[in-house]
Scaffold this active site. Structure first.
Site, PDB file in Angstrom:
ATOM      1  N   GLU A 212      -5.081   1.666   2.895  1.00 15.23           N
ATOM      2  CA  GLU A 212      -4.995   0.445   3.701  1.00 15.23           C
ATOM      3  C   GLU A 212      -5.105   0.768   5.175  1.00 15.23           C
ATOM      4  O   GLU A 212      -5.711   0.016   5.949  1.00 15.23           O
ATOM      5  CB  GLU A 212      -3.669  -0.272   3.403  1.00 15.23           C
ATOM      6  CG  GLU A 212      -3.530  -1.652   4.028  1.00 15.23           C
ATOM      7  CD  GLU A 212      -2.983  -1.640   5.453  1.00 15.23           C
ATOM      8  OE1 GLU A 212      -3.054  -2.681   6.128  1.00 15.23           O
ATOM      9  OE2 GLU A 212      -2.481  -0.572   5.894  1.00 15.23           O
ATOM     10  N   GLU A 213      -4.512   1.885   5.586  1.00 15.27           N
ATOM     11  CA  GLU A 213      -4.494   2.240   6.999  1.00 15.27           C
ATOM     12  C   GLU A 213      -5.878   2.643   7.523  1.00 15.27           C
ATOM     13  O   GLU A 213      -6.061   2.784   8.735  1.00 15.27           O
ATOM     14  CB  GLU A 213      -3.502   3.377   7.246  1.00 15.27           C
ATOM     15  CG  GLU A 213      -2.054   3.062   6.888  1.00 15.27           C
ATOM     16  CD  GLU A 213      -1.402   2.065   7.837  1.00 15.27           C
ATOM     17  OE1 GLU A 213      -2.078   1.586   8.758  1.00 15.27           O
ATOM     18  OE2 GLU A 213      -0.204   1.775   7.654  1.00 15.27           O
TER      19      GLU A 213
ATOM     20  N   ASP B 129      -0.288   4.342   0.996  1.00 13.64           N
ATOM     21  CA  ASP B 129      -0.673   5.320   2.017  1.00 13.64           C
ATOM     22  C   ASP B 129       0.096   5.087   3.315  1.00 13.64           C
ATOM     23  O   ASP B 129       0.601   3.983   3.582  1.00 13.64           O
ATOM     24  CB  ASP B 129      -2.175   5.283   2.290  1.00 13.64           C
ATOM     25  CG  ASP B 129      -2.650   3.935   2.821  1.00 13.64           C
ATOM     26  OD1 ASP B 129      -2.399   2.916   2.149  1.00 13.64           O
ATOM     27  OD2 ASP B 129      -3.276   3.883   3.905  1.00 13.64           O
TER      28      ASP B 129
ATOM     29  N   ASP C  46       6.595   0.796   6.989  1.00 11.52           N
ATOM     30  CA  ASP C  46       5.193   0.419   6.740  1.00 11.52           C
ATOM     31  C   ASP C  46       4.599   1.320   5.674  1.00 11.52           C
ATOM     32  O   ASP C  46       3.967   2.316   6.005  1.00 11.52           O
ATOM     33  CB  ASP C  46       4.407   0.535   8.045  1.00 11.52           C
ATOM     34  CG  ASP C  46       2.962   0.075   7.933  1.00 11.52           C
ATOM     35  OD1 ASP C  46       2.628  -0.611   6.950  1.00 11.52           O
ATOM     36  OD2 ASP C  46       2.176   0.413   8.825  1.00 11.52           O
TER      37      ASP C  46
ATOM     38  N   HIS D  75       0.840  -1.201   0.000  1.00  9.09           N
ATOM     39  CA  HIS D  75       0.000   0.000   0.000  1.00  9.09           C
ATOM     40  C   HIS D  75       0.867   1.240   0.000  1.00  9.09           C
ATOM     41  O   HIS D  75       1.968   1.261   0.576  1.00  9.09           O
ATOM     42  CB  HIS D  75      -0.988   0.003   1.173  1.00  9.09           C
ATOM     43  CG  HIS D  75      -0.378   0.000   2.541  1.00  9.09           C
ATOM     44  ND1 HIS D  75       0.061   1.146   3.168  1.00  9.09           N
ATOM     45  CD2 HIS D  75      -0.144  -1.003   3.433  1.00  9.09           C
ATOM     46  CE1 HIS D  75       0.524   0.856   4.375  1.00  9.09           C
ATOM     47  NE2 HIS D  75       0.430  -0.450   4.556  1.00  9.09           N
TER      48      HIS D  75
END
Length: 374
Positions: A138-139, A76, A106, A74
Protein backbone atom coordinates in the site's frame (compact mmCIF):
# COMPACT_ATOMS: atom_id res chain seq x y z
CA UNK A 1 -6.99 -27.84 18.52
CA UNK A 2 -7.69 -24.11 18.35
CA UNK A 3 -4.88 -21.66 18.95
CA UNK A 4 -5.10 -19.57 22.12
CA UNK A 5 -7.03 -16.36 21.52
CA UNK A 6 -4.59 -13.47 21.99
CA UNK A 7 -5.37 -10.03 23.19
CA UNK A 8 -5.12 -7.35 20.53
CA UNK A 9 -1.92 -6.12 22.18
CA UNK A 10 -0.31 -9.54 21.92
CA UNK A 11 -1.37 -9.77 18.28
CA UNK A 12 0.05 -6.31 17.63
CA UNK A 13 3.37 -7.41 19.09
CA UNK A 14 3.44 -10.41 16.76
CA UNK A 15 2.63 -8.29 13.70
CA UNK A 16 5.14 -5.55 14.51
CA UNK A 17 7.76 -8.28 14.87
CA UNK A 18 7.60 -8.92 11.12
CA UNK A 19 9.89 -6.61 9.13
CA UNK A 20 7.26 -6.28 6.41
CA UNK A 21 8.69 -3.22 4.65
CA UNK A 22 7.01 -2.40 1.34
CA UNK A 23 8.49 -3.83 -1.81
CA UNK A 24 9.85 -6.96 -0.14
CA UNK A 25 8.56 -10.54 0.07
CA UNK A 26 5.82 -10.85 2.69
CA UNK A 27 5.49 -14.63 2.94
CA UNK A 28 6.30 -14.90 6.67
CA UNK A 29 3.61 -12.49 7.86
CA UNK A 30 1.03 -13.90 5.44
CA UNK A 31 1.77 -17.44 6.62
CA UNK A 32 1.46 -16.37 10.25
CA UNK A 33 -1.96 -14.81 9.67
CA UNK A 34 -3.17 -17.73 7.56
CA UNK A 35 -2.08 -20.31 10.14
CA UNK A 36 -3.53 -18.37 13.04
CA UNK A 37 -6.91 -18.04 11.32
CA UNK A 38 -6.86 -21.72 10.38
CA UNK A 39 -6.36 -22.53 14.06
CA UNK A 40 -9.78 -20.96 14.65
CA UNK A 41 -11.50 -22.74 11.79
CA UNK A 42 -11.28 -19.82 9.37
CA UNK A 43 -10.07 -20.52 5.84
CA UNK A 44 -8.08 -17.66 4.41
CA UNK A 45 -7.55 -17.19 0.69
CA UNK A 46 -3.96 -16.24 -0.08
CA UNK A 47 -3.92 -14.22 -3.29
CA UNK A 48 -0.40 -13.90 -4.75
CA UNK A 49 0.43 -10.80 -6.74
CA UNK A 50 2.21 -10.78 -10.10
CA UNK A 51 5.53 -10.09 -8.36
CA UNK A 52 5.53 -13.72 -7.24
CA UNK A 53 7.01 -13.07 -3.79
CA UNK A 54 4.19 -11.25 -2.02
CA UNK A 55 0.47 -11.78 -1.55
CA UNK A 56 -2.83 -10.43 -0.28
CA UNK A 57 -5.07 -12.36 2.10
CA UNK A 58 -8.86 -12.49 2.27
CA UNK A 59 -11.12 -14.36 4.69
CA UNK A 60 -14.89 -14.43 5.06
CA UNK A 61 -16.56 -14.86 8.45
CA UNK A 62 -20.22 -15.76 7.99
CA UNK A 63 -22.25 -16.47 4.82
CA UNK A 64 -20.18 -15.59 1.74
CA UNK A 65 -23.22 -15.55 -0.55
CA UNK A 66 -24.75 -12.45 1.06
CA UNK A 67 -23.64 -8.80 0.92
CA UNK A 68 -21.52 -7.95 3.94
CA UNK A 69 -18.79 -5.63 5.12
CA UNK A 70 -15.06 -5.60 4.49
CA UNK A 71 -12.52 -4.61 7.12
CA UNK A 72 -9.44 -3.67 5.13
CA UNK A 73 -5.85 -3.07 6.20
CA UNK A 74 -2.37 -3.30 4.73
CA UNK A 75 0.45 -5.38 6.16
CA UNK A 76 3.36 -3.43 4.71
CA UNK A 77 5.14 -0.62 6.52
CA UNK A 78 7.58 2.10 5.54
CA UNK A 79 11.27 1.59 6.38
CA UNK A 80 12.40 2.34 9.93
CA UNK A 81 15.80 3.89 9.25
CA UNK A 82 15.07 7.35 10.68
CA UNK A 83 17.16 8.55 13.62
CA UNK A 84 15.15 8.99 16.78
CA UNK A 85 14.06 5.44 17.50
CA UNK A 86 14.69 4.62 21.17
CA UNK A 87 14.64 0.86 20.57
CA UNK A 88 14.26 -1.80 17.90
CA UNK A 89 11.42 -0.55 15.63
CA UNK A 90 10.36 -4.14 14.98
CA UNK A 91 9.95 -5.09 18.62
CA UNK A 92 6.80 -3.69 20.21
CA UNK A 93 7.49 -1.94 23.50
CA UNK A 94 5.36 0.10 25.85
CA UNK A 95 5.84 3.48 27.43
CA UNK A 96 2.92 4.07 29.75
CA UNK A 97 -0.20 3.89 27.61
CA UNK A 98 1.76 3.95 24.34
CA UNK A 99 2.54 0.85 22.28
CA UNK A 100 5.57 1.76 20.17
CA UNK A 101 6.83 0.13 16.99
CA UNK A 102 6.98 0.55 13.24
CA UNK A 103 3.48 0.10 11.89
CA UNK A 104 1.78 0.26 15.29
CA UNK A 105 -0.31 3.16 14.06
CA UNK A 106 -0.06 2.74 10.27
CA UNK A 107 -1.69 0.31 10.31
CA UNK A 108 -0.94 -2.92 12.12
CA UNK A 109 -2.98 -1.72 15.09
CA UNK A 110 -6.17 -1.97 13.07
CA UNK A 111 -5.08 -5.32 11.63
CA UNK A 112 -4.30 -6.61 15.14
CA UNK A 113 -7.80 -5.68 16.26
CA UNK A 114 -9.31 -7.39 13.20
CA UNK A 115 -7.44 -10.62 13.86
CA UNK A 116 -7.92 -10.61 17.63
CA UNK A 117 -11.67 -10.16 17.14
CA UNK A 118 -11.97 -12.79 14.38
CA UNK A 119 -12.73 -15.70 16.78
CA UNK A 120 -15.43 -13.64 18.50
CA UNK A 121 -16.97 -12.76 15.13
CA UNK A 122 -16.84 -16.42 14.12
CA UNK A 123 -18.82 -17.34 17.25
CA UNK A 124 -21.61 -14.90 16.39
CA UNK A 125 -24.72 -15.82 14.39
CA UNK A 126 -23.85 -13.53 11.50
CA UNK A 127 -26.65 -12.95 9.01
CA UNK A 128 -24.30 -10.90 6.84
CA UNK A 129 -20.59 -11.69 6.51
CA UNK A 130 -17.65 -9.75 7.81
CA UNK A 131 -14.66 -10.03 5.47
CA UNK A 132 -11.05 -9.39 6.49
CA UNK A 133 -8.89 -8.07 3.64
CA UNK A 134 -5.13 -7.66 4.06
CA UNK A 135 -3.05 -6.18 1.26
CA UNK A 136 0.60 -5.60 0.38
CA UNK A 137 2.60 -2.62 -0.90
CA UNK A 138 0.00 0.00 0.00
CA UNK A 139 2.83 2.38 0.85
CA UNK A 140 4.11 2.10 -2.73
CA UNK A 141 0.89 3.32 -4.30
CA UNK A 142 -1.78 0.78 -3.28
CA UNK A 143 -0.29 -1.88 -5.55
CA UNK A 144 -1.48 -5.08 -3.92
CA UNK A 145 -5.13 -4.32 -3.24
CA UNK A 146 -5.89 -4.01 -6.97
CA UNK A 147 -5.26 -7.74 -7.36
CA UNK A 148 -7.33 -8.52 -4.27
CA UNK A 149 -10.26 -6.52 -5.61
CA UNK A 150 -10.11 -8.26 -8.98
CA UNK A 151 -10.46 -11.62 -7.20
CA UNK A 152 -13.46 -10.70 -5.02
CA UNK A 153 -16.21 -11.74 -7.49
CA UNK A 154 -14.97 -15.33 -7.17
CA UNK A 155 -14.80 -15.20 -3.36
CA UNK A 156 -17.98 -13.53 -2.13
CA UNK A 157 -21.15 -11.68 -2.98
CA UNK A 158 -20.62 -7.98 -3.76
CA UNK A 159 -19.91 -6.33 -0.38
CA UNK A 160 -22.27 -3.67 0.92
CA UNK A 161 -19.36 -1.56 2.13
CA UNK A 162 -15.75 -1.44 3.25
CA UNK A 163 -14.11 0.14 6.27
CA UNK A 164 -10.47 0.99 5.62
CA UNK A 165 -8.72 1.26 8.98
CA UNK A 166 -6.13 3.91 8.22
CA UNK A 167 -5.37 6.21 11.17
CA UNK A 168 -8.27 8.65 11.57
CA UNK A 169 -8.69 8.77 15.36
CA UNK A 170 -11.60 6.36 14.82
CA UNK A 171 -13.48 9.17 13.12
CA UNK A 172 -15.19 8.16 9.86
CA UNK A 173 -13.70 9.97 6.85
CA UNK A 174 -15.85 10.27 3.74
CA UNK A 175 -13.40 11.64 1.17
CA UNK A 176 -9.71 11.86 0.36
CA UNK A 177 -7.55 13.04 -2.52
CA UNK A 178 -6.34 10.79 -5.31
CA UNK A 179 -2.70 10.52 -6.34
CA UNK A 180 -0.53 9.89 -9.37
CA UNK A 181 3.27 9.82 -9.39
CA UNK A 182 5.84 9.44 -12.17
CA UNK A 183 9.59 9.14 -12.50
CA UNK A 184 11.33 10.98 -15.34
CA UNK A 185 14.44 9.26 -16.70
CA UNK A 186 16.79 11.22 -18.95
CA UNK A 187 19.83 9.71 -20.63
CA UNK A 188 22.72 11.67 -22.06
CA UNK A 189 26.24 11.24 -23.38
CA UNK A 190 29.10 11.78 -20.89
CA UNK A 191 32.19 13.81 -21.57
CA UNK A 192 34.38 16.64 -20.31
CA UNK A 193 32.45 19.78 -19.48
CA UNK A 194 34.86 21.81 -21.63
CA UNK A 195 33.43 20.09 -24.73
CA UNK A 196 29.64 20.16 -24.35
CA UNK A 197 29.41 19.86 -28.12
CA UNK A 198 30.66 16.26 -27.83
CA UNK A 199 28.18 15.15 -25.17
CA UNK A 200 24.52 15.40 -24.21
CA UNK A 201 23.52 16.75 -20.79
CA UNK A 202 20.86 14.57 -19.18
CA UNK A 203 20.04 17.15 -16.52
CA UNK A 204 19.38 19.76 -19.18
CA UNK A 205 16.98 17.31 -20.84
CA UNK A 206 14.87 17.30 -17.67
CA UNK A 207 14.47 21.06 -17.55
CA UNK A 208 11.43 21.40 -19.88
CA UNK A 209 9.48 18.83 -17.87
CA UNK A 210 10.50 20.39 -14.56
CA UNK A 211 9.45 23.81 -15.82
CA UNK A 212 6.12 22.34 -16.91
CA UNK A 213 5.68 20.85 -13.44
CA UNK A 214 6.27 24.19 -11.73
CA UNK A 215 3.86 25.94 -14.09
CA UNK A 216 1.20 23.28 -13.59
CA UNK A 217 1.54 23.50 -9.80
CA UNK A 218 0.87 27.21 -9.94
CA UNK A 219 -2.04 26.81 -12.35
CA UNK A 220 -3.75 24.25 -10.11
CA UNK A 221 -4.00 26.76 -7.27
CA UNK A 222 -6.67 28.56 -9.31
CA UNK A 223 -9.01 25.60 -9.15
CA UNK A 224 -11.23 23.77 -9.31
CA UNK A 225 -11.66 24.18 -5.57
CA UNK A 226 -13.12 21.88 -2.92
CA UNK A 227 -13.16 23.42 0.54
CA UNK A 228 -13.33 20.02 2.24
CA UNK A 229 -9.61 19.60 1.55
CA UNK A 230 -6.50 21.39 2.75
CA UNK A 231 -5.32 22.85 0.47
CA UNK A 232 -8.69 23.13 -1.29
CA UNK A 233 -7.24 22.46 -4.74
CA UNK A 234 -5.34 19.73 -6.55
CA UNK A 235 -1.57 19.99 -6.17
CA UNK A 236 1.62 18.93 -7.91
CA UNK A 237 5.22 18.91 -6.80
CA UNK A 238 8.69 17.75 -7.83
CA UNK A 239 9.81 15.55 -4.96
CA UNK A 240 13.29 14.40 -6.02
CA UNK A 241 15.89 15.31 -8.63
CA UNK A 242 19.12 13.35 -9.06
CA UNK A 243 21.91 13.28 -11.60
CA UNK A 244 25.52 14.06 -12.38
CA UNK A 245 28.84 12.84 -11.00
CA UNK A 246 31.03 15.94 -10.84
CA UNK A 247 30.89 19.55 -11.91
CA UNK A 248 33.27 19.03 -14.82
CA UNK A 249 31.58 15.89 -16.21
CA UNK A 250 28.62 16.09 -18.59
CA UNK A 251 25.81 14.16 -16.83
CA UNK A 252 24.85 11.01 -18.70
CA UNK A 253 21.83 10.20 -16.51
CA UNK A 254 19.28 12.15 -14.48
CA UNK A 255 15.96 11.41 -12.83
CA UNK A 256 13.13 13.31 -11.21
CA UNK A 257 10.07 12.12 -9.33
CA UNK A 258 6.86 14.13 -9.50
CA UNK A 259 3.53 13.58 -7.78
CA UNK A 260 0.05 15.03 -8.21
CA UNK A 261 -2.75 14.91 -5.65
CA UNK A 262 -6.26 15.39 -7.00
CA UNK A 263 -9.43 16.55 -5.30
CA UNK A 264 -12.48 14.31 -5.72
CA UNK A 265 -13.82 14.37 -9.26
CA UNK A 266 -10.43 14.98 -10.87
CA UNK A 267 -8.47 12.14 -12.49
CA UNK A 268 -4.97 12.30 -10.93
CA UNK A 269 -3.06 11.20 -14.04
CA UNK A 270 -4.49 14.04 -16.11
CA UNK A 271 -2.80 16.55 -13.81
CA UNK A 272 0.54 15.25 -15.08
CA UNK A 273 -0.32 15.64 -18.78
CA UNK A 274 1.75 18.85 -19.27
CA UNK A 275 4.74 17.16 -17.63
CA UNK A 276 4.39 14.06 -19.79
CA UNK A 277 4.10 16.17 -22.95
CA UNK A 278 7.20 18.22 -22.12
CA UNK A 279 9.17 15.09 -21.24
CA UNK A 280 8.20 13.41 -24.48
CA UNK A 281 9.28 16.40 -26.53
CA UNK A 282 12.70 16.27 -24.84
CA UNK A 283 13.13 12.52 -25.30
CA UNK A 284 12.75 11.81 -21.58
CA UNK A 285 11.21 8.51 -20.48
CA UNK A 286 8.18 8.65 -18.15
CA UNK A 287 7.64 5.76 -15.72
CA UNK A 288 4.41 5.53 -13.71
CA UNK A 289 5.08 4.94 -10.01
CA UNK A 290 1.64 5.14 -8.43
CA UNK A 291 -1.94 5.90 -9.32
CA UNK A 292 -5.08 5.66 -7.23
CA UNK A 293 -8.37 7.56 -7.35
CA UNK A 294 -9.90 9.90 -4.82
CA UNK A 295 -12.59 8.75 -2.41
CA UNK A 296 -15.96 10.50 -2.27
CA UNK A 297 -18.72 8.84 -0.22
CA UNK A 298 -22.05 10.67 -0.19
CA UNK A 299 -22.76 11.87 3.38
CA UNK A 300 -26.24 10.42 3.01
CA UNK A 301 -25.02 6.94 2.12
CA UNK A 302 -26.04 4.19 4.60
CA UNK A 303 -22.36 3.32 5.12
CA UNK A 304 -21.71 6.82 6.47
CA UNK A 305 -24.50 6.36 9.01
CA UNK A 306 -23.24 2.89 9.92
CA UNK A 307 -19.69 4.17 10.44
CA UNK A 308 -21.04 6.91 12.69
CA UNK A 309 -22.97 4.38 14.75
CA UNK A 310 -20.05 1.96 15.00
CA UNK A 311 -17.48 4.59 15.96
CA UNK A 312 -19.72 6.89 17.97
CA UNK A 313 -18.27 9.86 16.07
CA UNK A 314 -19.71 12.19 13.46
CA UNK A 315 -18.09 11.71 10.03
CA UNK A 316 -15.35 14.05 8.84
CA UNK A 317 -15.82 15.45 5.35
CA UNK A 318 -12.34 14.88 3.93
CA UNK A 319 -8.62 14.41 4.47
CA UNK A 320 -5.79 15.20 2.10
CA UNK A 321 -3.83 11.95 2.40
CA UNK A 322 -4.74 8.96 0.24
CA UNK A 323 -5.71 5.34 0.94
CA UNK A 324 -6.99 2.18 -0.72
CA UNK A 325 -10.57 3.38 -0.14
CA UNK A 326 -10.76 5.06 -3.54
CA UNK A 327 -9.94 1.76 -5.23
CA UNK A 328 -12.70 -0.03 -3.32
CA UNK A 329 -15.12 2.68 -4.44
CA UNK A 330 -13.86 2.39 -8.03
CA UNK A 331 -14.56 -1.37 -7.83
CA UNK A 332 -18.18 -0.64 -6.89
CA UNK A 333 -17.78 -1.12 -3.13
CA UNK A 334 -18.78 1.91 -1.01
CA UNK A 335 -15.91 2.75 1.32
CA UNK A 336 -15.14 4.85 4.37
CA UNK A 337 -11.93 5.38 6.37
CA UNK A 338 -12.13 4.68 10.09
CA UNK A 339 -9.14 3.45 12.06
CA UNK A 340 -7.25 4.02 15.30
CA UNK A 341 -4.40 6.45 15.85
CA UNK A 342 -3.43 9.76 14.32
CA UNK A 343 -1.93 10.07 10.85
CA UNK A 344 0.57 12.58 12.26
CA UNK A 345 2.29 9.70 14.11
CA UNK A 346 2.77 7.65 10.94
CA UNK A 347 6.13 7.39 9.15
CA UNK A 348 7.96 8.84 12.16
CA UNK A 349 10.31 7.45 14.78
CA UNK A 350 8.60 6.20 17.94
CA UNK A 351 5.38 5.60 16.01
CA UNK A 352 2.73 4.47 18.50
CA UNK A 353 -0.83 3.47 19.23
CA UNK A 354 -2.38 3.69 22.68
CA UNK A 355 -3.95 0.79 24.51
CA UNK A 356 -7.24 2.69 24.72
CA UNK A 357 -7.24 3.21 20.94
CA UNK A 358 -6.66 -0.49 20.38
CA UNK A 359 -9.44 -1.43 22.78
CA UNK A 360 -11.82 1.05 21.15
CA UNK A 361 -11.11 -0.51 17.76
CA UNK A 362 -11.96 -3.96 19.08
CA UNK A 363 -15.20 -2.56 20.47
CA UNK A 364 -16.04 -1.01 17.10
CA UNK A 365 -15.49 -4.33 15.33
CA UNK A 366 -17.66 -6.08 17.93
CA UNK A 367 -20.44 -3.60 17.16
CA UNK A 368 -20.05 -4.35 13.45
CA UNK A 369 -20.52 -8.03 14.23
CA UNK A 370 -23.62 -7.29 16.26
CA UNK A 371 -24.97 -5.21 13.36
CA UNK A 372 -24.30 -8.12 10.98
CA UNK A 373 -26.35 -10.40 13.26
CA UNK A 374 -29.47 -8.23 13.04
Amino acid sequence: MNSPIPTAETMLARLVGFDSVSGRPNGPIISFVQDWLAGHGLRAHVLPGPEGDRANLFVTIGPADRPGYVLSGHLDVVPATEPGWQGDPFTLRSDGARLIGRGACDMKGFVAAMLAMAPELAAMDLRAPVHLALSYDEELGCRGVRHLLSALPELCAPPAGAIIGEPSNLTPVLAHKGKAAVRLVARGVPGHSSRPDLGANAIHALVPALAAAVAQARALEAGPQDDRFAPPFSSLQVGTVAGGQALNIIPDAATAEIEARAIAGVEPLTLLDPVRAAAGSAGVEVQELAHYPALALDPGHPLAALARDLSGRAPLGAVSYGTEAGLFQQAGIPAVICGPGDIDRAHKPEEYLTRDELAATCAMIRRLGEHACA
